[in-house]
Motif scaffolding. Structure first.
Motif, short mmCIF file in Angstrom:
data_model
loop_
_atom_site.label_atom_id
_atom_site.label_comp_id
_atom_site.label_asym_id
_atom_site.label_seq_id
_atom_site.Cartn_x
_atom_site.Cartn_y
_atom_site.Cartn_z
N LEU A 153 9.09 12.72 2.91
CA LEU A 153 9.64 13.67 1.95
C LEU A 153 8.70 13.86 0.75
O LEU A 153 8.66 14.94 0.16
CB LEU A 153 11.01 13.18 1.46
N THR A 154 7.94 12.83 0.42
CA THR A 154 6.97 12.94 -0.68
C THR A 154 5.76 13.75 -0.27
O THR A 154 5.24 14.57 -1.05
CB THR A 154 6.52 11.54 -1.14
N VAL A 155 5.30 13.57 0.96
CA VAL A 155 4.02 14.15 1.40
C VAL A 155 4.15 15.62 1.75
O VAL A 155 3.23 16.41 1.47
CB VAL A 155 3.47 13.35 2.60
N VAL A 156 5.24 16.02 2.36
CA VAL A 156 5.37 17.37 2.91
C VAL A 156 5.06 18.47 1.90
O VAL A 156 4.33 19.43 2.20
CB VAL A 156 6.77 17.57 3.53
N PRO A 157 5.57 18.42 0.65
CA PRO A 157 5.26 19.52 -0.29
C PRO A 157 3.81 19.56 -0.75
O PRO A 157 3.36 20.60 -1.26
CB PRO A 157 6.19 19.23 -1.49
N GLY A 158 3.07 18.46 -0.63
CA GLY A 158 1.69 18.44 -1.11
C GLY A 158 1.58 18.28 -2.61
O GLY A 158 0.50 18.45 -3.18
N ARG A 159 2.67 17.95 -3.27
CA ARG A 159 2.70 17.77 -4.71
C ARG A 159 3.83 16.81 -5.05
O ARG A 159 4.85 16.76 -4.33
CB ARG A 159 2.86 19.11 -5.45
N ALA A 160 3.65 16.04 -6.11
CA ALA A 160 4.66 15.04 -6.47
C ALA A 160 4.78 14.94 -7.99
O ALA A 160 3.81 15.19 -8.72
CB ALA A 160 4.30 13.67 -5.89
N THR A 161 5.96 14.58 -8.45
CA THR A 161 6.22 14.40 -9.87
C THR A 161 6.48 12.92 -10.16
O THR A 161 6.36 12.07 -9.27
CB THR A 161 7.44 15.22 -10.29
N LEU A 162 6.86 12.64 -11.40
CA LEU A 162 7.19 11.26 -11.77
C LEU A 162 8.35 10.71 -10.94
O LEU A 162 8.42 9.50 -10.70
CB LEU A 162 7.54 11.20 -13.25
N THR A 173 0.82 -1.22 0.00
CA THR A 173 0.00 0.00 0.00
C THR A 173 0.85 1.27 0.00
O THR A 173 0.58 2.20 -0.76
CB THR A 173 -0.94 0.01 1.21
N CYS A 174 1.87 1.32 0.85
CA CYS A 174 2.65 2.54 1.01
C CYS A 174 3.67 2.77 -0.10
O CYS A 174 4.20 3.89 -0.24
CB CYS A 174 3.38 2.54 2.36
N ASN A 175 3.96 1.74 -0.87
CA ASN A 175 4.89 1.90 -1.99
C ASN A 175 4.24 1.56 -3.33
O ASN A 175 4.29 2.36 -4.27
CB ASN A 175 6.14 1.03 -1.79
N GLY A 176 3.61 0.37 -3.42
CA GLY A 176 3.01 -0.03 -4.67
C GLY A 176 1.82 0.82 -5.08
O GLY A 176 1.84 1.49 -6.12
N ILE A 177 0.76 0.82 -4.25
CA ILE A 177 -0.44 1.59 -4.57
C ILE A 177 -0.14 3.09 -4.53
O ILE A 177 -0.56 3.85 -5.41
CB ILE A 177 -1.58 1.24 -3.61
N PHE A 178 0.59 3.51 -3.50
CA PHE A 178 0.97 4.92 -3.36
C PHE A 178 1.70 5.40 -4.61
O PHE A 178 1.40 6.46 -5.17
CB PHE A 178 1.85 5.07 -2.12
N GLY A 179 2.69 4.62 -5.05
CA GLY A 179 3.46 5.00 -6.23
C GLY A 179 2.64 5.02 -7.51
O GLY A 179 2.80 5.91 -8.35
N LEU A 180 1.74 4.05 -7.66
CA LEU A 180 0.89 4.02 -8.85
C LEU A 180 -0.04 5.22 -8.92
O LEU A 180 -0.26 5.80 -9.98
CB LEU A 180 0.07 2.72 -8.87
N VAL A 181 -0.62 5.60 -7.77
CA VAL A 181 -1.51 6.76 -7.73
C VAL A 181 -0.75 8.02 -8.14
O VAL A 181 -1.23 8.82 -8.96
CB VAL A 181 -2.12 6.92 -6.33
N LEU A 182 0.45 8.21 -7.59
CA LEU A 182 1.24 9.38 -7.96
C LEU A 182 1.66 9.33 -9.42
O LEU A 182 1.70 10.37 -10.11
CB LEU A 182 2.48 9.48 -7.06
N LEU A 183 1.96 8.13 -9.92
CA LEU A 183 2.36 7.98 -11.32
C LEU A 183 1.23 8.40 -12.26
O LEU A 183 1.44 9.19 -13.20
CB LEU A 183 2.76 6.53 -11.59
N VAL A 184 0.03 7.89 -12.01
CA VAL A 184 -1.11 8.23 -12.87
C VAL A 184 -1.43 9.72 -12.76
O VAL A 184 -1.68 10.40 -13.77
CB VAL A 184 -2.34 7.39 -12.48
N ILE A 206 2.06 17.17 -12.53
CA ILE A 206 2.28 17.21 -11.09
C ILE A 206 1.03 16.68 -10.40
O ILE A 206 -0.08 17.15 -10.66
CB ILE A 206 2.59 18.64 -10.59
N ALA A 207 1.20 15.70 -9.53
CA ALA A 207 0.08 15.16 -8.74
C ALA A 207 -0.06 16.00 -7.48
O ALA A 207 0.88 16.11 -6.69
CB ALA A 207 0.34 13.70 -8.39
N VAL A 208 -1.23 16.61 -7.32
CA VAL A 208 -1.47 17.50 -6.18
C VAL A 208 -2.40 16.81 -5.19
O VAL A 208 -3.39 16.19 -5.59
CB VAL A 208 -2.07 18.83 -6.65
#
Length: 368
Positions: free
Chosen positions: A339-348, A109-120, A127-129
């Motif tokens: 480190l991913t969550v703090v900015p509230g936005r993520a890239t590839l 959940t914290c890597n697989g699903i989390f990463g897929l959601v940010l990827l899509v 940028i995923a917000v």
């Protein structure tokens, strides 16, 4: 044409869970040949797809974050029942089953699903917000629950080995249940806005019918809820049915027994995975992250109390403490998550980091 497609979609989501339940009833507790394994696997996939459709219908009716919470809790309750049943019937050879299952769920959940959601999300809008406050609170809760339940048993000294004493297990169970209950209250009542999508209009496609305004009726939601629970029972049950075939196949290629637990966990978490990815495709990244971290939280917060109660009747040791490699992966996951969550936005890049961590977990499970 659109009406015809919606009618066909509604029909298959109605009969597939029932068909999967019949396959489960016929195959449960039996040694099944290879041809039947294919049939059971097909029924499993159908039950997963139907569960996602019905979960989205119920979520659309009750609104967020209640929909994400409902799916996460429903899957986890059934998964916990399966774990307890297997531990009661398996004896000492299942001493580490709860630990392995919960740890696999956290990593998936914290890597697989989390990463897929940010990827899509990043592929759709560069940028995923998402809402840093709500996602950060969820991640902090997962980190605390993971450390209390899976890391501390390795270092406590009241009992030899990576085990809790009865008093320590009772404390961990109560703390897990209270912390999970507190989070649910914050998520659904006091700070609900922190868990709602930041971008997008929040619309859900009206694929399951509605009341004329794009929202399913109460009757449709109740039918979908019943079929959702049936489909989830079938997902977990059919995963258990095919597990002997998986064990034989994994042993044949020389992989360790722990790889079976990873495969089973992936199958059980398929409904949440598909629902989270579908949410990200609709520009609802926050809902996907709610499903991801909520599933991890429910897996720990409900499994540990259930195991604590079941330990009264269980014979043999109850191993909960992680090994060194697992603790390193867990610590790195939580650090990267912060480190991913703090900015509230993520890239590839952030999505790639989480997916690489997930790949590392799968690889080390196959080659420890």
């Amino acid at each position: 044409m659109v009406i015809m497609i919606r009618t066909m979609t509604t029909r298959w989501t109605l009969f597939v869970p029932v068909l999967a339940a019949l396959v489960l009833a016929v195959s449960w507790g039996r040694d099944i040949p290879g041809v039947v394994v294919v049939v059971v696997s097909a029924a499993l996939v159908g039950a997963v797809l139907a569960a996602v459709q019905h979960a989205e219908t119920v979520a659309h009716r009750v609104g967020e974050p209640f929909g994400s919470l409902l799916l996460a809790v429903a899957v986890t309750v059934i998964e916990v029942a399966l774990i307890v049943t297997m531990m009661i019937s398996g004896g000492e050879k299942t001493a580490s089953l709860a630990r392995d299952t919960v740890f696999a769920a956290v990593m998936i959940t914290c890597n697989g699903i989390f990463g897929l959601v940010l990827l899509v999300g990043a592929l759709r809008r560069r940028i995923a917000v998402f809402n840093a406050e709500g996602t950060g609170a969820a991640l902090a809760t997962v980190a605390t629950l993971s450390t209390l339940s899976l890391v501390l048993p390795t270092f406590t000294t009241s009992k030899p080995g990576p085990e809790f004493s009865p008093a320590q297990l009772a404390f961990a169970a109560v703390a897990s249940l209270l912390l999970y209950g507190l989070f649910v209250m914050v998520q659904t009542v006091r700070h609900r806005d922190d868990f709602l999508p930041v971008e997008g209009d929040g619309a859900v496609d009206d694929e399951d019918g509605g009341d004329g305004h794009g929202v399913p009726t109460a009757r449709q939601a109740l039918v979908s809820l019943a079929l959702l629970l049936l489909a989830l029972v079938c997902v977990v049950g059919l995963a258990k049915v095919v597990s002997p075939a998986l064990e034989d196949g994994i042993a044949a290629v020389g992989l360790p027994p722990s790889a079976v637990g990873v495969v089973i966990a992936m199958l059980v978490l398929l409904p949440e995975t598909l629902a989270a990815v579908n949410a990200a495709r609709r520009d609802q990244v926050q809902i996907g992250l709610n499903l991801s971290l909520g599933s991890a939280m429910a897996s720990i917060g409900l499994t540990i109390p259930a195991i604590a109660v079941a330990s009264i009747w269980l014979d043999g040791p109850l191993v909960l403490g992680l090994g060194a490699t697992q603790m390193v992966l867990l610590a790195l996951t939580m650090l990267v998550g912060v480190l991913t969550v703090v900015p509230g936005r993520a890239t590839l890049l952030q999505s790639g980091v989480h997916l690489v961590l997930f790949g590392s977990f799968v690889f080390l499970a196959a080659s420890p």
